[in-house]
Design a protein around this motif. Structure first.
Motif, PDB file in Angstrom:
ATOM      1  N   SER A 102       0.832  -1.190   0.000  1.00 60.57           N
ATOM      2  CA  SER A 102       0.000   0.000   0.000  1.00 60.57           C
ATOM      3  C   SER A 102       0.874   1.250   0.000  1.00 60.57           C
ATOM      4  O   SER A 102       1.846   1.322   0.755  1.00 60.57           O
ATOM      5  N   SER A 125       2.868   2.315  -2.404  1.00 53.97           N
ATOM      6  CA  SER A 125       4.134   2.241  -3.137  1.00 53.97           C
ATOM      7  C   SER A 125       4.081   2.961  -4.492  1.00 53.97           C
ATOM      8  O   SER A 125       5.105   3.088  -5.154  1.00 53.97           O
ATOM      9  N   LYS A 170       1.583   2.335  -7.058  1.00 53.69           N
ATOM     10  CA  LYS A 170       1.017   1.534  -8.163  1.00 53.69           C
ATOM     11  C   LYS A 170      -0.155   2.261  -8.836  1.00 53.69           C
ATOM     12  O   LYS A 170      -0.182   2.414 -10.061  1.00 53.69           O
ATOM     13  N   MET A 220      -0.997   5.394  -8.705  1.00 52.59           N
ATOM     14  CA  MET A 220      -0.616   6.668  -9.327  1.00 52.59           C
ATOM     15  C   MET A 220       0.050   6.433 -10.688  1.00 52.59           C
ATOM     16  O   MET A 220      -0.135   7.212 -11.617  1.00 52.59           O
TER      17      MET A 220
END
Ligand SMILES: Nc1ncnc2c1ncn2[C@@H]1O[C@H](COP(=O)(O)OP(=O)(O)OP(=O)(O)O)[C@@H](O)[C@H]1O
Length: 280
Positions: free
Chosen positions: A39, A41, A43, A45
């Motif tokens: 969560s 990290s 991904k 975005m």
């Protein structure tokens, strides 16, 4: 030439913090590519940057090539057309993807009627066919129903149908099974994979679930704190020597599916990874 090529993508928030740092990835025609990581990290975005749907205030640098097109130079209107033509997007929560006051039939035919200028009858014929393919067996009746009348799993099938109905060439799926009942997760993930394979289109599949990525994808990227730190063919992921991927593999729950989110990396392991990966 790859279908999608992201090169040096850096996303900076209003306070100057980097959400994504110098990320590069590609997806070939017909390839299913996983992006895994904890969560926060980066991904989602990264997916939003590809789709041209970044929230306001986030500055994007780098290039995003789609075949011969450079997407970062598109205007908002051009990007909307690109999305309508080329992309199908499936998010985590199907209830957030549909309009609760419209029938499922209106939701599914809208893009065809508005963007493709199809008549209602033409659009309904196309939608009926795709509904059966995604396991909605009684479209005549189901298309007249409202989202609240569907279970989460059935509604995610509707959202998958909506993503496929315009015949996109790339599906962007952001944890499409996380919000579903555990018993439905594998079913919906396999359905999505099978539909993508049958059409020979590409897919970016974001997940927390290492095993799901390994089973579903051709190739997997691993993200950690905004960076892509590892990449491997899905079947070789378990052999990775990268410290963060190794930590994810060790943290992987086996029997207890309620602990599927990758949260079990201890502070000590994280500090060691930071030292190695981030040069911290
Ligand atoms: N609108 C925003 N403005 C600034 N920062 C944001 C915004 N939205 C998200 N972020 C931050 O960006 C980082 C990456 O978020 P992102 O949603 O891409 O993570 P993720 O890997 O997809 O996590 P999850 O699996 O929980 O969705 C997080 O630290 C988050 O707090």
């Amino acid at each position: 030439m790859s279908l999608l090529r992201v090169s040096g993508l850096t996303l900076t928030a209003g306070d100057g913090s980097e959400i994504v740092s110098n990320a590069s990835l590609h997806i070939d025609h017909g390839e299913i590519v996983g992006v895994i990581g904890e969560s926060g990290s980066g991904k989602s975005m990264t997916l939003k940057a590809i789709a041209g749907l970044l929230p306001g205030g986030i500055v994007s640098r780098g290039t995003i090539g789609y075949e011969k097109e450079e997407l970062t130079t598109l205007s908002r209107a051009q990007y909307r057309k690109f999305r309508d033509r080329e992309l199908g997007i499936v998010y985590q929560d199907p209830r957030a993807s549909v309009n609760p006051v419209h029938t499922v039939g209106d939701f599914l035919t809208e893009a065809l009627r508005v963007n493709r200028r199809m008549s209602r009858r033409e659009a309904e014929t196309r939608v009926h066919g795709i509904c059966r393919e995604v396991g909605l067996q009684d479209p005549e009746h189901q298309l007249r129903a409202y989202p609240y009348q569907f279970s989460g799993g059935m509604l995610q099938r509707v959202v998958i149908a909506a993503a496929l109905v315009t015949e996109p060439r790339l599906i962007l799926a952001d944890e499409p099974t996380t919000a579903l009942d555990v018993t439905r997760q594998a079913e919906v993930a396999c359905l999505l994979r099978d539909q993508v394979r049958e059409r020979g289109i590409g897919m970016m599949f974001i997940t927390h679930d290492l095993e799901l990525a390994g089973a579903l994808c051709d190739r997997v990227y691993v993200m950690y704190r905004g960076r892509i730190v590892d990449e491997a063919p899905a079947e070789r992921l378990v052999e990775s020597t990268h410290p963060y991927t190794r930590a994810l593999l060790r943290a992987r729950p086996t029997m207890d599916r309620s602990r599927r989110r990758l949260e079990t990396i201890t502070d000590e392991v994280r500090a060691a990874i930071d030292a190695e990966v981030m040069g911290a």
